[in-house]
Design an enzyme around this catalytic site. Sequence first.
Site, PDB file in Angstrom:
ATOM      1  N   VAL A 298      24.031 -22.581  -6.307  1.00  0.00           N
ATOM      2  CA  VAL A 298      24.309 -23.922  -5.804  1.00  0.00           C
ATOM      3  C   VAL A 298      24.464 -24.934  -6.942  1.00  0.00           C
ATOM      4  CG1 VAL A 298      23.508 -25.802  -4.329  1.00  0.00           C
ATOM      5  CG2 VAL A 298      23.105 -23.432  -3.650  1.00  0.00           C
TER       6      VAL A 298
ATOM      7  N   LYS B 134      24.993 -38.006 -16.780  1.00  0.00           N
ATOM      8  CA  LYS B 134      24.731 -37.544 -18.147  1.00  0.00           C
ATOM      9  C   LYS B 134      25.926 -36.825 -18.769  1.00  0.00           C
ATOM     10  CE  LYS B 134      20.190 -38.528 -18.440  1.00  0.00           C
ATOM     11  NZ  LYS B 134      19.235 -37.597 -17.866  1.00  0.00           N
TER      12      LYS B 134
ATOM     13  N   CYS C 260      21.606 -22.138 -13.224  1.00  0.00           N
ATOM     14  CA  CYS C 260      20.436 -22.728 -12.596  1.00  0.00           C
ATOM     15  C   CYS C 260      19.530 -21.552 -12.249  1.00  0.00           C
ATOM     16  CB  CYS C 260      20.811 -23.588 -11.385  1.00  0.00           C
ATOM     17  SG  CYS C 260      21.733 -22.718 -10.108  1.00  0.00           S
TER      18      CYS C 260
END
Length: 149
Positions: free
Chosen positions: A92, A69, A87
């Site tokens: 990670v 993407k 995140c």
Amino acid sequence: MFCCFSGNLTCRRQQEGMARSIIYITGSELLSLKRRPNIAIVDVRDDERSYDGHIAGSLHFASDTFLDKIPTLIQAANGKDTLVFYCALSQVRGPKCARTLAEYLAESKDDVGIKNIMILQRGFNGWEASGRPVCRCTEVFCKGHTEPA
Ligand SMILES: [Zn+2]
């Protein structure tokens, strides 16, 4: 490995010098950066976005499909020079996607105008734990809350 994604990209390595460095910023730094129009916030969590909410104004690019993407991300971030990744904990997936983008840009011969790649320390969980604004809309490209003028 990214250089063969598109016939338009020529394999060139390190000719332009160092790849972009990636820096970590805190939640309060992000809050003040958010007032600028040239910043895009990129949420790379996967399913958690749909049930945990997200940082208002963030774009959703799930980590498991992130590489595919990237061209869409570059389009969505058109006109922005700073991208901030997060995140859940920014340990990670966030750093991994930030590095993936930095490597992609280093290989690309097009200058898409992205100058700064950042990672939000402590991720969404730290953001929410500090009582900062969380949006629960279902938009992939969240329009965010209306900021006071
Ligand atoms: Zn939203």
